[in-house]
Write an enzyme that holds these catalytic residues in place. Structure first.
Site, PDB file in Angstrom:
ATOM      1  N   ASP A 213       0.329  39.019  -4.847  1.00 57.59           N
ATOM      2  CA  ASP A 213      -0.028  38.005  -3.556  1.00 57.59           C
ATOM      3  C   ASP A 213      -1.635  37.651  -3.675  1.00 57.59           C
ATOM      4  O   ASP A 213      -2.319  38.168  -4.166  1.00 57.59           O
ATOM      5  CB  ASP A 213       0.364  38.530  -2.189  1.00 57.59           C
ATOM      6  CG  ASP A 213      -0.003  39.947  -2.204  1.00 57.59           C
ATOM      7  OD1 ASP A 213      -1.417  40.266  -2.323  1.00 57.59           O
ATOM      8  OD2 ASP A 213       0.611  40.958  -1.829  1.00 57.59           O
TER       9      ASP A 213
ATOM     10  N   ASP B 111      -2.154  24.984 -10.105  1.00 61.00           N
ATOM     11  CA  ASP B 111      -1.017  24.307 -11.005  1.00 61.00           C
ATOM     12  C   ASP B 111      -0.424  23.450 -10.107  1.00 61.00           C
ATOM     13  O   ASP B 111       0.457  23.787  -9.504  1.00 61.00           O
ATOM     14  CB  ASP B 111      -0.293  25.747 -11.594  1.00 61.00           C
ATOM     15  CG  ASP B 111       0.467  25.388 -12.900  1.00 61.00           C
ATOM     16  OD1 ASP B 111       0.543  24.300 -13.122  1.00 61.00           O
ATOM     17  OD2 ASP B 111       0.436  26.595 -13.252  1.00 61.00           O
TER      18      ASP B 111
ATOM     19  N   ASP C 143       5.393  45.091  -1.434  1.00 58.00           N
ATOM     20  CA  ASP C 143       6.902  44.701  -2.104  1.00 58.00           C
ATOM     21  C   ASP C 143       7.230  44.327  -3.397  1.00 58.00           C
ATOM     22  O   ASP C 143       8.196  43.912  -3.879  1.00 58.00           O
ATOM     23  CB  ASP C 143       7.155  43.082  -1.292  1.00 58.00           C
ATOM     24  CG  ASP C 143       6.024  42.241  -1.770  1.00 58.00           C
ATOM     25  OD1 ASP C 143       5.176  42.349  -2.709  1.00 58.00           O
ATOM     26  OD2 ASP C 143       6.430  40.893  -1.296  1.00 58.00           O
TER      27      ASP C 143
ATOM     28  N   HIS D 156       1.352  32.285 -19.884  1.00 57.82           N
ATOM     29  CA  HIS D 156       2.545  32.968 -19.047  1.00 57.82           C
ATOM     30  C   HIS D 156       3.718  32.553 -19.933  1.00 57.82           C
ATOM     31  O   HIS D 156       4.978  33.178 -19.439  1.00 57.82           O
ATOM     32  CB  HIS D 156       2.603  32.669 -17.930  1.00 57.82           C
ATOM     33  CG  HIS D 156       2.463  31.090 -17.236  1.00 57.82           C
ATOM     34  ND1 HIS D 156       1.914  30.161 -17.781  1.00 57.82           N
ATOM     35  CD2 HIS D 156       3.780  30.498 -16.758  1.00 57.82           C
ATOM     36  CE1 HIS D 156       2.151  28.971 -17.536  1.00 57.82           C
ATOM     37  NE2 HIS D 156       3.312  28.903 -17.198  1.00 57.82           N
ATOM     38  N   ASP D 157       3.757  31.573 -20.676  1.00 58.23           N
ATOM     39  CA  ASP D 157       4.987  31.187 -21.531  1.00 58.23           C
ATOM     40  C   ASP D 157       5.008  31.625 -22.964  1.00 58.23           C
ATOM     41  O   ASP D 157       5.814  31.805 -23.358  1.00 58.23           O
ATOM     42  CB  ASP D 157       4.750  29.804 -21.536  1.00 58.23           C
ATOM     43  CG  ASP D 157       5.021  29.039 -20.250  1.00 58.23           C
ATOM     44  OD1 ASP D 157       5.932  29.720 -19.581  1.00 58.23           O
ATOM     45  OD2 ASP D 157       5.034  27.908 -20.093  1.00 58.23           O
TER      46      ASP D 157
ATOM     47  N   ASP E 274       1.145  20.769 -15.061  1.00 58.27           N
ATOM     48  CA  ASP E 274       2.432  21.141 -15.651  1.00 58.27           C
ATOM     49  C   ASP E 274       2.972  19.992 -16.587  1.00 58.27           C
ATOM     50  O   ASP E 274       3.389  18.960 -15.744  1.00 58.27           O
ATOM     51  CB  ASP E 274       3.201  21.850 -14.677  1.00 58.27           C
ATOM     52  CG  ASP E 274       4.420  22.564 -15.411  1.00 58.27           C
ATOM     53  OD1 ASP E 274       4.141  23.499 -16.198  1.00 58.27           O
ATOM     54  OD2 ASP E 274       5.711  22.087 -15.075  1.00 58.27           O
TER      55      ASP E 274
ATOM     56  N   ASP F  63      -0.284  43.313  -6.019  1.00 60.25           N
ATOM     57  CA  ASP F  63       0.506  43.527  -4.745  1.00 60.25           C
ATOM     58  C   ASP F  63      -0.345  44.439  -3.643  1.00 60.25           C
ATOM     59  O   ASP F  63      -0.792  45.244  -3.837  1.00 60.25           O
ATOM     60  CB  ASP F  63       1.710  44.300  -5.224  1.00 60.25           C
ATOM     61  CG  ASP F  63       2.803  44.429  -3.897  1.00 60.25           C
ATOM     62  OD1 ASP F  63       2.207  43.671  -2.862  1.00 60.25           O
ATOM     63  OD2 ASP F  63       3.451  45.184  -3.727  1.00 60.25           O
TER      64      ASP F  63
END
Length: 533
Positions: free
Chosen positions: A34, A103, A30, A330-331, A205, A26
């Site tokens: 990013d 992606d 926030d 990430h899954d 994907d 970050d």
């Protein structure tokens, strides 16, 4: 890199590193990562020794599924930055000699995408057929029994038009209709937009989902389903996945990518080997370069099983196909959470010495393990919709811990997901200083792939070995490397092939030592065969 490896396509000898942008760094306080944050941490990626970065979706999105619900395929989500920030990041990646994969999400958009807003404006909309709309069944219910991957019906009623629309995932993710030529042209233009901007390829994907049976028959019941298994798997996805027409679309994507030179397409595909291999296409009509191979994530962790898995997968590849391997994403659950840290080190050596292109997932290089997400911090729709089945993905999407400062150097405020509980000691800065750390092991193994051409592009031969030991040889020309992996917590015999001229130990998951005919518990070794050059 030796000349013989450098003469191959970059992705054959290269290694891909996946970044989940919300959780890498970050830069604006926030609590969410990013693009500028990624740019600021690129030196870590470059020092690691990988060749390409794959970014999970960065396009404008309402974040119902955290970026996999795209509202504009040619923009940047404001949480992450803007197109100018993307261009700076791309230039910084290329300046370090790295490649960038985006992606691409072709199966569905967000329900906030202008295309769907227009499509849902009425039955006579010019883009009505860009999505999949159907009249209700005679009883007024959904058109068929198809189920969402997130549970429940895959159909959502639209009262204004008196029809249902299809959503393989959330109702906020309506499926695109790839049978419509206008939609197909528009999506290929999306690829062209980013290729013109300089990206080096795409991870695509759920590629095997993108076409559904036109006559929409019910999917058959799955006789193996029982309570405790996800709702989706009540049915066999006979009419909703891996249809022949999808292969033609894949080939069109490949033709477009090839027109831009040496670009890479990686397809997300979960299928048995024989069907999986078809996504390579043919020599005359190739499809994706790398149909993602998730078998090390899905399979049991034992030497005999993995040996057979490798053998079967290699045998299934077409002559022109190139293998690939993944142990984290990430899954998927973290590899160190699934196997423990000792075997996660062995898994790293396996991943980086098998034949094929490896993909690493951020945080695995420092051994992030189990992260328990408190109920009030759960963000993943998989867990929210089907709690208690172990489907939650938040545990693998927690922020990257960079140092021992407040919030682990990831952000100046509380991050969007909890940090790993041991972040004060398990972070990049701490492991930089430790030659025995997981990070040091990954760097060592990645460096070996650059100096040992056999590890980069050589053939593989599986060898006989002691119980719980996985052994294989990598060979290219006169160069030979031997890999011996003890997948158990007990000492095992180190059985060397007969008539070896001698070996030199190149790497160990534990400590470098004299070879004494044994493998220590959880030990993996890489040898160079002497006199083989």
């Amino acid at each position: 890199m030796t000349e013989s490896a450098a003469s191959r396509p970059w992705w054959e000898h290269g290694v891909v590193y996946q970044i989940y942008p919300r959780s890498f760094q970050d830069s604006d306080g926030d609590g969410v990562g990013d693009l500028a944050g990624i740019e600021g941490r690129l030196d870590h990626v470059a020092r690691l020794g990988v060749d390409a970065i794959w970014l999970s979706p960065i396009f404008p999105s309402p974040m119902a599924d955290f970026g996999y619900d795209v509202a504009d395929y040619c923009g940047i989500e404001p949480t992450f930055g803007n197109l100018a920030a993307f261009d700076r990041l791309l230039a910084a990646i290329h300046a370090r000699g790295l490649k960038l994969l985006l992606d691409f999400v072709p199966n569905h958009s967000s329900d906030q995408h202008p295309w769907f807003i227009e499509s849902s404006s009425g039955r006579n909309s010019a883009r009505r057929d860009w999505y999949i709309w159907r009249d209700p069944a005679p009883d007024g219910g959904p058109p068929n029994n198809w189920m969402s991957d997130f549970g429940g019906s895959a159909w959502e009623w639209d009262d204004a038009s008196g029809q249902y629309y299809l959503h393989t995932f959330l109702k906020e993710q309506p499926d695109l209709n790839w049978r419509n030529s206008g939609l197909r042209d528009a999506m290929l233009e999306v690829l062209r937009f980013w290729l013109d901007r300089g990206v080096d390829g795409f991870r695509i994907d759920v590629l095997w989902y993108i076409v559904k049976a036109e006559d929409m028959p019910d999917n058959p019941a799955n006789p193996a389903w029982q309570p405790g298994i996800r709702d989706r798997d009540r049915l066999v996805q006979l009419h909703t996945a891996d249809l022949p027409e999808a292969h033609a679309i894949s080939a069109d994507m490949r033709a477009l990518a090839d027109s831009y030179g040496e670009k890479l397409l990686v397809g997300e595909i979960f299928l048995p080997n024989d069907r999986h291999a078809r996504w390579f296409g043919t020599v005359e009509r190739p499809q994706v370069h790398l149909p993602f191979n998730f078998q090390l994530i899905e399979g049991s962790w034992n030497a005999a099983g993995i040996r057979q898995l490798i053998s079967d997968y290699e045998a299934s590849l077409p002559a022109f196909g190139w293998p690939n391997w993944v142990i984290g994403s990430h899954d998927a659950p973290r590899i160190a959470a699934r196997l423990g840290e000792a075997q996660a080190r062995v898994a790293a050596m396996l991943l980086l010495t098998l034949r094929g292109t490896p993909t690493l997932y951020q945080g695995d290089e420092i051994g992030i393990g189990e992260v328990v997400i408190p109920p009030d911090r759960v963000r993943d729709p998989s867990e929210l919709r089907e709690p208690g089945l172990g489907l939650g993905r938040d545990r693998s999407r927690t922020p990257m811990p960079w140092d021992a400062s407040r919030f682990a150097g990831f952000s100046a405020v509380e991050p969007w997901l909890p940090l790993n509980p041991d972040w004060r000691t398990r972070n990049v800065a701490a492991q930089e200083e430790d030659p025995q750390s997981m990070l040091s092991l990954y760097r060592e193994l990645l460096a070996l792939r650059r100096t040992q051409v056999a590890l980069a592009i050589g053939i593989i031969e599986l060898l006989d070995a002691d119980t719980d030991v996985l052994a294989y040889e990598r060979r290219h020309g006169s160069e030979r490397c031997l890999i011996m992996l003890n997948l158990s917590g007990s000492e095992r015999s180190l059985l060397m092939p007969a008539r070896l001229p001698g070996v030199e130990l190149l790497a160990s998951t534990l400590t470098m030592r004299a070879v004494d005919g044994t493998l220590a518990p959880n030990e993996g070794l890489v040898f160079r065969v002497l006199g083989a050059r």
